[in-house]
Each structure stands twice: as structure tokens, then as C-alpha cells.
Design an enzyme around this catalytic site. Sequence first.
Site, short mmCIF file in Angstrom:
data_model
loop_
_atom_site.label_atom_id
_atom_site.label_comp_id
_atom_site.label_asym_id
_atom_site.label_seq_id
_atom_site.Cartn_x
_atom_site.Cartn_y
_atom_site.Cartn_z
N LYS A 8 -16.10 47.89 81.96
CA LYS A 8 -14.72 47.73 81.48
C LYS A 8 -14.53 46.31 80.95
CE LYS A 8 -12.98 51.43 84.39
NZ LYS A 8 -12.29 51.90 85.59
N GLN B 141 -9.50 49.43 90.61
CA GLN B 141 -10.62 50.37 90.59
C GLN B 141 -10.59 51.23 91.86
OE1 GLN B 141 -12.67 50.86 88.00
NE2 GLN B 141 -13.75 52.47 89.09
N ASP C 77 -4.07 52.70 83.71
CA ASP C 77 -4.80 53.89 84.18
C ASP C 77 -3.92 55.14 84.15
OD1 ASP C 77 -7.50 53.76 84.79
OD2 ASP C 77 -7.17 52.66 86.67
N1 GUN Z 1 -12.52 55.59 89.61
C1 GUN Z 1 -13.06 56.64 88.97
N2 GUN Z 1 -12.48 56.78 87.76
C2 GUN Z 1 -11.55 55.81 87.66
C3 GUN Z 1 -10.64 55.42 86.65
O1 GUN Z 1 -10.51 56.03 85.59
N3 GUN Z 1 -9.88 54.36 86.92
C4 GUN Z 1 -9.96 53.68 88.09
N4 GUN Z 1 -9.15 52.64 88.28
N5 GUN Z 1 -10.77 53.99 89.05
C5 GUN Z 1 -11.58 55.06 88.83
#
Ligand code: GUN
Length: 281
Positions: free
Chosen positions: A53, A97, A120
Amino acid sequence: MAKIIDGKQIAAELRAELKEKVAAFAAEAGCLPGLAVILVGEDPASQVYVRNKIRGCEEVGIQSFCYRLPESVSEAQLKSLICELNDDPHVDGILVQLPLPRHLDEQRILACIAVEKDVDGFHVQNAGNLMLGQEGLTPCTPAGCIRLIESTGISIEGKHAVVIGRSNIVGKPMALLLLQKNATVTVCHSRTRDLGGITRQADILVSAVGKADFVTADMVKPGAVVIDVGMNRKEGKLCGDVAFDEVFPVAGFLTPVPGGVGPMTIAMLLSNTLKAARSHG
Ligand code: GUN
């Protein structure tokens, strides 16, 4: 033989477009869009996702701020960081996350993120906006899946779309987005009876289960668009939910793992960050 949907390529094109839009935004606003990423603990998969990311941000010119907190962090400490970021004008998007360590209540923590910075799309208000078909920030993985389906040129409207999995971050928002595109949507899960009987009716099949080789050839309608959201390890190698080699000759279109949904999730996160920056100046 299925056509492979090249998520890596489609995501690269999206990032190239975003890079131009970010530059245009920066020229007008006089500052870069900013994304804060919070990682709690040492989960190896989460570390990889977060690194990717951050790298995505660098590529398109979004400023990133990474916070690595110890596994032992308290809910109060984490909330206090989120509150600071909510008030920080350099931060347009905030991402925590997941998964979080068990002693932290995910929903309570996500609810602290300012709705307009919730890139998100996991905040209860953004989830509600999606449910109601109102403007808001949409979860990245399902939004990326829609782009991949649309890249085939096949129209979603009127199709039978089957989603396997009902998580808050993939299955449920995926079903809502497909419904918004006028698909007839069925959501299957671990208690579903005759799963294969249902998935065989799917013109569009999205699997978000988390088990390698879960979707076998006999579960797929010939010619179907198959989107594999799984991120599993088999003999040390990354693989999806779909038994790729046997489904490949049956499906019409198929996403690979890696190189399918994963890169699109990140591209959509970057897109949401720019959208958030534009929406609050
Ligand atoms: N863990 C698995 N997929 C995601 C996601 O799309 N965003 C976040 N923040 N955590 C995750």
C-alpha cells in the site's frame, strides 16, 4: 479455455491515470493527498499488504504516513492516534490494517475514524451509505472486483452473480455493489446447502472464502466470469480459492492469484484517498 483477467495490468493502468489526477489535484490544492496507514503487531501477511500500500502511494504521488504499533497497544492508545489523524490536515485517508489483535474491538476502533477519511469504507456510516445506495467511500476489494468484471466487457445487469463468503470487508459489500449494478445476487456461506448446485447457476462467481482449491471445476458454469478473492498459501506459494488448473478450461474469464484482485485492491485504495482529499479540500 478461460481468458485470464490481468489484474496487474488493469491496476497499473489505473495507477497511471491516478498519478495524473493526483498531480492535477496537488497543483490546484498546493499539497499532496495524504494516507495514514496503521499496522498493529507483526502479522507477516499484514506487513506485506501494508508495504504494498505504501509503495502504491509512492508510485502515484500520494504522501504516506505509516504507524507501526506494538501488539500490546491499548484500545485507548490506538483511538488516541486515530483522533490525532482525524484532526491532521495533511491526512486525507486513514486505514487500520486488519485483522487487529484479539484484545482490540475492531468495530469500535473503525468507528473512531472520521467518516470522510475512511478510505477502506469500513465505518458503519459508509457501510450504511453503500446499503442505501448513497454517495460514500466504498470498500476497496469489492470495488476492484467490479472493475475486473467490467473489464471483460460483459454487462453485470441481469446476470446471476453468486458470492461465496459473507464477511464485512468482502462478501457483504460485494453483494451490495453487484446489486447496485442490477445483478441478481445470491450470497453463499459456510452453512449453505448444495453450494455447488447454486454456484453452477452463476454467470458471475466471486469467491472470498480463504481456502485453497475450494472452488472446483464441477462448481463452475461453463463460460462464467470467476473472480478469486482468496489469498492462501499452499506449499509456501500464494494461491486463491479457485483450483486454477481445473477451472481454467471451464470458466469464460478467470482472475489469477497473485496478479488478479490483490493489485486492484490497492489501486482502489489510492483512488479512494484521492476522492477523500478532493471531498474535504
Ligand atoms: N485486511 C484484509 N483486507 C483488508 C483491507 O482491504 N483493508 C484493511 N485495512 N485490512 C484488510
